[in-house]
Design an enzyme around this catalytic site. Structure first.
Site, short mmCIF file in Angstrom:
data_model
loop_
_atom_site.label_atom_id
_atom_site.label_comp_id
_atom_site.label_asym_id
_atom_site.label_seq_id
_atom_site.Cartn_x
_atom_site.Cartn_y
_atom_site.Cartn_z
N LYS A 119 -3.37 8.12 -7.37
CA LYS A 119 -3.59 9.52 -7.75
C LYS A 119 -4.44 9.59 -9.02
O LYS A 119 -5.42 10.33 -9.07
CB LYS A 119 -2.21 10.17 -7.98
CG LYS A 119 -2.26 11.65 -8.12
CD LYS A 119 -0.85 12.25 -8.23
CE LYS A 119 -0.13 12.22 -6.89
NZ LYS A 119 1.25 12.72 -6.98
N MET A 152 8.89 9.23 -5.16
CA MET A 152 9.19 9.24 -6.60
C MET A 152 9.17 10.67 -7.11
O MET A 152 8.99 11.60 -6.35
CB MET A 152 8.19 8.35 -7.32
CG MET A 152 8.46 6.87 -7.06
SD MET A 152 7.31 5.85 -7.92
CE MET A 152 5.80 6.24 -7.10
N ARG A 197 -6.80 11.90 -1.59
CA ARG A 197 -6.52 10.48 -1.31
C ARG A 197 -6.90 10.23 0.13
O ARG A 197 -7.01 11.17 0.93
CB ARG A 197 -5.04 10.17 -1.54
CG ARG A 197 -4.12 11.03 -0.71
CD ARG A 197 -2.67 10.82 -1.09
NE ARG A 197 -1.85 11.77 -0.36
CZ ARG A 197 -0.61 12.09 -0.69
NH1 ARG A 197 -0.04 11.55 -1.71
NH2 ARG A 197 0.07 12.95 0.03
N CYS A 201 1.22 -21.66 18.26
CA CYS A 201 1.89 -20.89 19.32
C CYS A 201 3.26 -20.41 18.90
O CYS A 201 4.00 -19.85 19.69
CB CYS A 201 1.96 -21.69 20.62
SG CYS A 201 2.90 -23.21 20.46
#
Ligand code: PEP
Ligand code: MG
Length: 910
Positions: A32, A114, A376, A865
């Site tokens: 941010k 948050m 964003r 594998c």
């Protein structure tokens, strides 16, 4: 702890088209903060502010509150002064106050995980200043009560004690609403809001024993510390663990001048996306609310309106709202405020072009002025991820390599999941419709509480609206259905991030948590009832709707073709049946890296012959039973060779301990004794004889073929004869016969001799031949150490990292589940080493084995594998080690193909 950069740069300012940071500084400023700085620099109107770095969060965790405040005090005070001068107002001033927001921001977006505090700086004096400044008493008091509510919850811990309790502030508001006979927050009078502020402060005093802080600076430090603390809160820790984000990253804190969307009908707030985050369609879209503040849109309490006219019309159609009603009550921003819309539309284009990716933006209109609060790279579904990458490539905004590197490999998984069977859909009964918030097909039993989502194997979480606390349950559920909330509600955003099917805003649902039911038009649905969701259309169905396999087509196919263009390392599949082999070929497998032959013996008609072979006391008896098994194995191999049509096929000789095949229950032992005309005691004796303390370290792998050579002989015969039979039908196959669990050269040599002499005998008998290879698995640490000696004999190596991990760690594959989760929880291990290759330890053996093998045979073919062959970080490691191929389960083939291409591109860029 050693810090990397200059001690002074703990705080970075931005505002007025200038910024200390930029978007490349995500690790330091958080996503941010870095984007706010970048937006300022490219001329987007962003409210001025500053970012406290993620490193300060780490310092806080080490040094504690007082020491950290001391470290950043001067810089924070200077930065607040900077905001004051650019906004022309003063923090804590009673005539012309500045209020700020305090938000978290880690280097990756963690939506809602948050804490955030808005309107900080408010007190009994400041509210009067705000009234004078805005001439809007309602707004000022509403901002004050919101601030106490948020600060109380986030900083002072005034939260509901459990899921059955109500939020203490909501309780006070509900009480007042009941008293006043009103329903909505917007119906509060100025006096109501004043009363609420008083009652809220009183509640704080009673619950915490302290008065609500009135000093703006004390408030600010409290909020900064609370944001740092929220990095280690339960929600954030769960989210971090789910995505593998380390605790050391920390969160930044962004402090910014407040702008208001709740200053009247000329103000508002919204969230928008430059493209559709669900489908990837190139349409600007989003939602807004007039006279509302930040959280109102995502919280899903009021139904938001669409930004564009097109979006609004589509929404109205789904919500069954006619055009006149729509225009009057739910107009788009484009229709309601055309000039603001145009300005926003301009910014979204600038931002998408600047970042060259789909943007998720937040904006606020304050009294007719537009501010962009955040941008964003938008979270998106797997389908949107692929479509957006292909479209951006076609639009010339990114190149092929960038398009491939943009893709998150594990998200492709969503595109490989089953979809509703169109035939079943025709019969299905639609009970309601909501917003198609996150595409996909989900069917499951209704649960109403997130912490009960694991109650049923397949559950659908049904909530009025979701909150960040529900994250764990949302992850467990097959799908999510909410009665409230729009396309940008918490449920919708989080579900899209998880790639989980979600329908939001299904208003017809009347949910009652107490009775654990919901009703639609009078019909009641209970916890445990089956429902199905189509996240692409918003349709909710009664009962279970059958699903079918998806097609690899359209943009997905285009991206896979592109991956093939850049990939160097091949991708094979682990397949034991022609059906699996075909599925894997459809997904682009370039051969089979492992056929486990034992799985063929577990089928009902074969297990009997297998058991006879095991119970036989003589070589003759064993050979007789193997004779019966031969034609079945041969036809299995023919099926697999045919499905792979000329591509390489690796077949492994019998591997598991024999006791896995014998019956352990009395009734089945009796049955077997009768069928074989031997005594029950004889069967019991044999079972007891085969019992081992550590079967995984016991009589298995090549130890079987070396003690019972006739098993290897028969299996070789089945493989070679199958290949010859196909050759006669014009299909060329060159089998690669693989010896399991080799630890010494001699073990391999003995098996190789049996294989080669059996093959020669068959070539002689048939007067025909084919090319074939004889190689080994490297799955015992000793084999990796002896790789140069083994490579002198073996044609190829295939790393069996399941066993190699088991034996390197000394963790039993079968029993590790008892302690691994605790190890991960306590941080002894970061991840389960059986899922994600331990590059540090087991990886050394792989590197060493490959290097030593190729030191004697430079062209030695090397692959993997074990299960790690389809796990992205492990596949990248395999490429960097120089492997020729990875082999994984059919559904992981596209993921491994993409990672193979990405690894080659990354290497070329180094
Ligand atoms: C391995 O050990 O990694 C392997 C592929 O073999 P299995 O899982 O059958 O033991
Ligand atoms: Mg193995």
């Amino acid at each position: 702890m050693e810090l990397i950069h200059d001690v002074k740069a703990r705080v970075f300012k931005f505002g007025n088209k200038k910024a200390d940071g930029n978007s490349s500084m995500k690790n330091l400023l958080g996503g941010k903060g870095a984007n706010l700085a970048e937006m300022c620099a490219i001329g987007i109107p962003v409210p001025p502010g500053f970012t406290i770095t993620t490193e300060v969060c780490t310092e806080y965790n080490l040094l504690g509150k007082e020491a950290v405040i001391e470290l950043i005090k001067e810089e924070v005070e200077d930065s607040i002064a900077n905001i004051e001068s650019s906004m022309g107002c003063t923090f804590g001033d009673k005539y012309n106050p500045l209020l700020v927001s305090v938000r978290s921001g880690a280097r990756v977006s963690m939506p809602g995980m948050m804490d955030t505090v808005l309107n900080l700086g408010m007190n009994d004096d400041v509210v009067l200043g705000l009234i004078k400044k805005t001439n809007n008493e309602q707004f000022a008091w509403d901002s004050y009560r919101r601030f106490i509510q948020m600060y109380g919850g986030v900083v002072l811990g005034m939260k509901p004690a459990s899921k059955d309790d109500v939020d203490p502030f909501e309780e006070i508001m509900d009480h007042l609403k009941d008293k006043r006979g009103i329903k909505l927050d917007t119906q509060f009078t100025i006096q109501d809001l004043k009363d609420l502020v008083y009652d809220f402060k009183d509640a704080v005093r009673k619950q915490t024993g302290h008065s609500f802080p009135t000093d703006p600076w004390e408030q600010l430090w409290g909020a900064i510390i609370a944001v740092f603390n929220s990095w280690n809160g339960d929600r954030a820790v769960y989210y971090r663990n789910m995505h593998g984000y380390p605790a050391e990253w920390g969160t930044a804190v962004n402090i910014q001048a407040m702008v208001y969307g709740n200053m009247g009908n000329n103000s508002g707030t919204g969230v928008c996306f430059t493209r559709d985050a669900g489908t990837g369609e190139n349409v600007f879209n989003g939602e807004y609310l007039i006279n509302a503040q930040g959280e109102d849109v995502v919280a899903g309490v009021r139904t938001p309106q669409q930004i564009t006219k097109l979006g609004s019309q589509r929404w109205a159609e789904l919500a069954k709202i006619d055009e006149a009603d729509r225009l009057e009550n739910y107009p788009s921003l484009e229709e309601l405020m055309p000039s603001i819309f145009e300005e926003l539309n301009g910014y979204q284009q600038i931002l998408e072009n600047h970042y060259r990716d789909m943007q998720d933006m937040e904006f606020t209109m304050q009294d007719g002025k537009l501010w962009v609060l955040q941008t964003r790279n938008g979270k998106r579904t797997g389908a949107a991820m692929v479509k957006i990458a292909v479209d951006l490539l076609k639009e010339g905004k990114i190149n092929e390599k960038e398009a491939l590197l943009r893709l998150q490999p594990t998200k492709l998984d969503e595109l490989l999941h089953p979809v509703f069977d169109p035939k079943a859909l025709k019969r299905a009964h639609v009970i309601a419709q909501g917003l198609p918030a996150s595409p996909g097909a989900a069917t499951g039993k209704i649960v109403f509480f997130a912490d009960e989502a694991s109650k049923f194997k397949n559950s659908i979480l049904v909530r009025i609206e979701t909150s960040p606390e529900d994250l764990e349950g949302m992850n467990v559920a097959k799908g999510i259905l909410t009665a409230r909330g729009g396309m940008t509600s918490h449920a919708a955003v989080v579900a899209r991030g998880m790639g989980k099917c979600c329908i939001s805003g299904a208003g017809a649902l009347n949910i009652n948590y107490k009775t654990r039911t919901f009703t639609i038009d009078g019909h009641e649905y209970h916890e445990g009832d089956w429902i199905s969701l189509n996240g692409s259309t918003g349709n909710i169905f009664e009962g279970k709707v059958e699903t079918v396999e998806p097609e690899l087509s359209g943009e997905f196919a285009e991206i896979m073709d592109l991956a093939n263009k850049y990939a160097i390392m091949k991708v094979r599949t682990n397949a034991d049946t022609p059906k699996d082999a075909k599925v894997a070929r459809n997904f682009g497998a370039q051969g089979i890296g492992l056929t486990r032959t034992e799985h063929m013996f577990f089928e009902v008609d074969r297990i009997k012959a297998m058991r006879e072979m095991i119970l036989a006391d003589t070589v003759k008896g064993r050979k007789q039973a193997l004779e019966d098994l031969l034609p079945m194995q041969r036809s299995d191999f023919e099926g697999i060779f045919e499905a792979m049509d000329g591509l390489p096929v690796t077949i492994r000789l019998l591997d598991p301990p024999l006791h896995e095949f014998v019956p352990h229950q009395l009734a089945t032992q009796k049955e077997l004794a009768d069928e074989m005309h031997i005594s029950l005691q004889a069967v019991k004796n044999k079972v007891a004889e085969l019992e081992e303390f550590n079967p995984m370290l016991g009589h298995r792998g090549c130890r079987l073929g070396n003690t019972y050579p006739e098993i290897t002989e028969t299996q070789t015969r089945a493989i070679i004869e199958a290949a010859l039979n196909l050759k006669a039908r014009g299909i060329i196959c060159n089998p690669e016969i693989m010896v399991p669990l080799v630890g010494t050269v001699k073990e391999f040599e003995m098996q190789e001799n049996i294989i080669r002499s059996t093959a020669s005998k068959i070539f002689e008998e048939r007067q025909d031949s084919i090319e074939y290879l004889v190689g080994t698995m490297i799955e015992i640490p000793r084999a990796a150490l002896m790789a140069d000696k083994i490579a002198e004999k073996a044609d190829f190596f295939s790393f069996g990292t399941n066993d190699l991990t088991q034996m390197t760690f000394g963790y039993s594959r079968d029993d590790a589940g008892k302690f691994l989760p605790v190890y991960i929880e306590k941080g002894i291990l970061k991840v389960d080493p059986f899922e994600v290759l331990d590059q540090e330890g087991v990886g050394q053996l792989i590197k060493m084995g490959t290097e030593r093998g190729r030191s004697v045979k430079p062209q030695l073919k090397v692959g993997i594998c074990g299960e790690h062959g389809g796990e992205p970080s492990s596949v990248e490691f395999c490429y960097n080690t120089g492997m020729d191929y990875v082999s994984c389960s059919p559904y992981r083939v596209p993921i491994a193909r993409l990672v193979s291409a990405q690894a080659a591109i990354k290497e070329a860029m180094r």
